[in-house]
Motif scaffolding. Sequence first.
Motif, mmCIF file in Angstrom:
data_model
loop_
_atom_site.group_PDB
_atom_site.id
_atom_site.type_symbol
_atom_site.label_atom_id
_atom_site.label_comp_id
_atom_site.label_asym_id
_atom_site.label_seq_id
_atom_site.Cartn_x
_atom_site.Cartn_y
_atom_site.Cartn_z
ATOM 1 N N ASN A 127 8.158 -11.599 -6.374
ATOM 2 C CA ASN A 127 7.392 -12.696 -6.961
ATOM 3 C C ASN A 127 7.997 -13.130 -8.288
ATOM 4 O OD1 ASN A 127 4.643 -13.783 -5.825
ATOM 5 N ND2 ASN A 127 4.746 -11.639 -5.167
ATOM 6 N N LEU A 128 8.384 -12.147 -9.094
ATOM 7 C CA LEU A 128 8.939 -12.459 -10.408
ATOM 8 C C LEU A 128 10.322 -13.100 -10.294
ATOM 9 C CD1 LEU A 128 7.885 -9.397 -12.591
ATOM 10 C CD2 LEU A 128 6.693 -11.526 -12.202
ATOM 11 N N ARG A 129 11.116 -12.584 -9.360
ATOM 12 C CA ARG A 129 12.468 -13.124 -9.192
ATOM 13 C C ARG A 129 12.431 -14.591 -8.782
ATOM 14 N NH1 ARG A 129 15.465 -10.078 -5.116
ATOM 15 N NH2 ARG A 129 14.688 -8.003 -5.591
ATOM 16 N N TYR A 130 11.507 -14.897 -7.902
ATOM 17 C CA TYR A 130 11.341 -16.259 -7.423
ATOM 18 C C TYR A 130 11.024 -17.196 -8.594
ATOM 19 C CZ TYR A 130 9.261 -20.140 -4.820
ATOM 20 O OH TYR A 130 8.960 -21.376 -4.326
ATOM 21 N N HIS A 131 10.111 -16.744 -9.431
ATOM 22 C CA HIS A 131 9.707 -17.556 -10.572
ATOM 23 C C HIS A 131 10.856 -17.731 -11.574
ATOM 24 C CE1 HIS A 131 6.678 -19.297 -13.248
ATOM 25 N NE2 HIS A 131 7.283 -18.656 -14.223
ATOM 26 N N THR A 153 -1.678 -17.481 -7.845
ATOM 27 C CA THR A 153 -0.630 -18.171 -7.090
ATOM 28 C C THR A 153 0.481 -17.200 -6.699
ATOM 29 O OG1 THR A 153 0.438 -18.796 -9.149
ATOM 30 C CG2 THR A 153 -1.046 -20.409 -8.190
ATOM 31 N N LEU A 154 0.151 -15.900 -6.656
ATOM 32 C CA LEU A 154 1.142 -14.917 -6.215
ATOM 33 C C LEU A 154 1.258 -14.953 -4.699
ATOM 34 C CD1 LEU A 154 -0.038 -11.937 -8.423
ATOM 35 C CD2 LEU A 154 2.056 -13.274 -8.732
ATOM 36 N N ASP A 155 2.440 -14.623 -4.184
ATOM 37 C CA ASP A 155 2.603 -14.468 -2.740
ATOM 38 C C ASP A 155 2.269 -13.014 -2.399
ATOM 39 O OD1 ASP A 155 3.550 -14.032 -0.130
ATOM 40 O OD2 ASP A 155 4.895 -15.759 -0.326
ATOM 41 N N LEU A 156 1.188 -12.822 -1.663
ATOM 42 C CA LEU A 156 0.683 -11.471 -1.402
ATOM 43 C C LEU A 156 1.637 -10.634 -0.567
ATOM 44 C CD1 LEU A 156 -3.076 -12.251 -0.612
ATOM 45 C CD2 LEU A 156 -2.049 -11.585 -2.787
ATOM 46 N N ASP A 157 2.465 -11.298 0.227
ATOM 47 C CA ASP A 157 3.366 -10.568 1.128
ATOM 48 C C ASP A 157 4.749 -10.311 0.537
ATOM 49 O OD1 ASP A 157 1.581 -10.168 3.254
ATOM 50 O OD2 ASP A 157 1.758 -12.285 3.764
ATOM 51 N N LEU A 158 4.949 -10.762 -0.692
ATOM 52 C CA LEU A 158 6.177 -10.406 -1.399
ATOM 53 C C LEU A 158 5.861 -9.255 -2.347
ATOM 54 C CD1 LEU A 158 7.786 -13.849 -2.384
ATOM 55 C CD2 LEU A 158 8.278 -12.402 -0.399
ATOM 56 N N SER A 159 6.879 -8.499 -2.706
ATOM 57 C CA SER A 159 6.668 -7.412 -3.665
ATOM 58 C C SER A 159 6.459 -8.016 -5.053
ATOM 59 C CB SER A 159 7.881 -6.485 -3.684
ATOM 60 O OG SER A 159 8.980 -7.157 -4.286
ATOM 61 N N VAL A 160 6.005 -7.162 -5.961
ATOM 62 C CA VAL A 160 5.832 -7.569 -7.356
ATOM 63 C C VAL A 160 7.135 -8.165 -7.881
ATOM 64 C CG1 VAL A 160 5.496 -6.630 -9.683
ATOM 65 C CG2 VAL A 160 4.029 -5.860 -7.794
ATOM 66 N N GLU A 161 8.218 -7.425 -7.668
ATOM 67 C CA GLU A 161 9.506 -7.874 -8.198
ATOM 68 C C GLU A 161 9.986 -9.176 -7.545
ATOM 69 O OE1 GLU A 161 12.438 -4.769 -8.437
ATOM 70 O OE2 GLU A 161 14.047 -6.259 -8.442
#
Length: 196
Positions: free
Chosen positions: A96-100, A86-94
């Motif tokens: 994705n984590l910030r969003y969560h 369920t990761l957003d492929l077009d966002l960076s690793v960081e």
Amino acid sequence: MNALEVSNLAFAYGARQALQDLSFRVEAGSFAALLGPNGAGKSTLIALLTRLYDLQQGDIRVMGNSLGQQPRQALRQLGVVFQQSTLDLDLSVEQNLRYHAALHGLAKTQAKVRIDEELTRQQLDERRHEKVRALNGGHRRRVEIARALLHRPRLLLLDEASAGLDPASRLALNRHVRQLCRDQGLAVLWTTHLLD
Ligand code: ADP
Ligand code: MG
């Protein structure tokens, strides 16, 4: 103390019985694997544990909290990596984590500290600014594990986390999660259809 206690669970999709009279426990801080072929009901169990589906029959307790009666207390103790990423492929690793972290209501400064910590733990620190799309399957799973641990759960659920990975990445992921379990006292329930 049990991290997870499943008692007499049953679940049906209409006429199709997916789970029947399922009971088991996972002790706090221990690693448990749930092995079963495709269609055995593993993802159905994960959906019940995470309250995507309402319970039909039986009871689930997470760190002593009943999922039916104290859902917030129970869910707070859970981290989950679903079978489908369920990761957003077009966002960076960081990103994705910030969003969560924001979804979990973590303050910005606290989120930053925990993201740094988890990325270091998952040996992903150097890749934090890359888009998830650029990562291989094993590293994407690590990002999902990092994300699942941001709110400091006591039980980590992994649904077929190693499916689709090559044997070396499977082994690495397995070692990695076992180490988390040892070092962090985290309980793990890992479902799989893969014997190794
Ligand atoms: P696993 O994850 O072990 O492969 P699942 O929990 O996905 O197993 O599926 C268990 C059973 O429930 C299977 O027979 C599957 O076809 C059925 N099933 C799963 N999801 C649904 C659904 N949304 N509607 C109807 N049947 C479903
Ligand atoms: Mg499944």
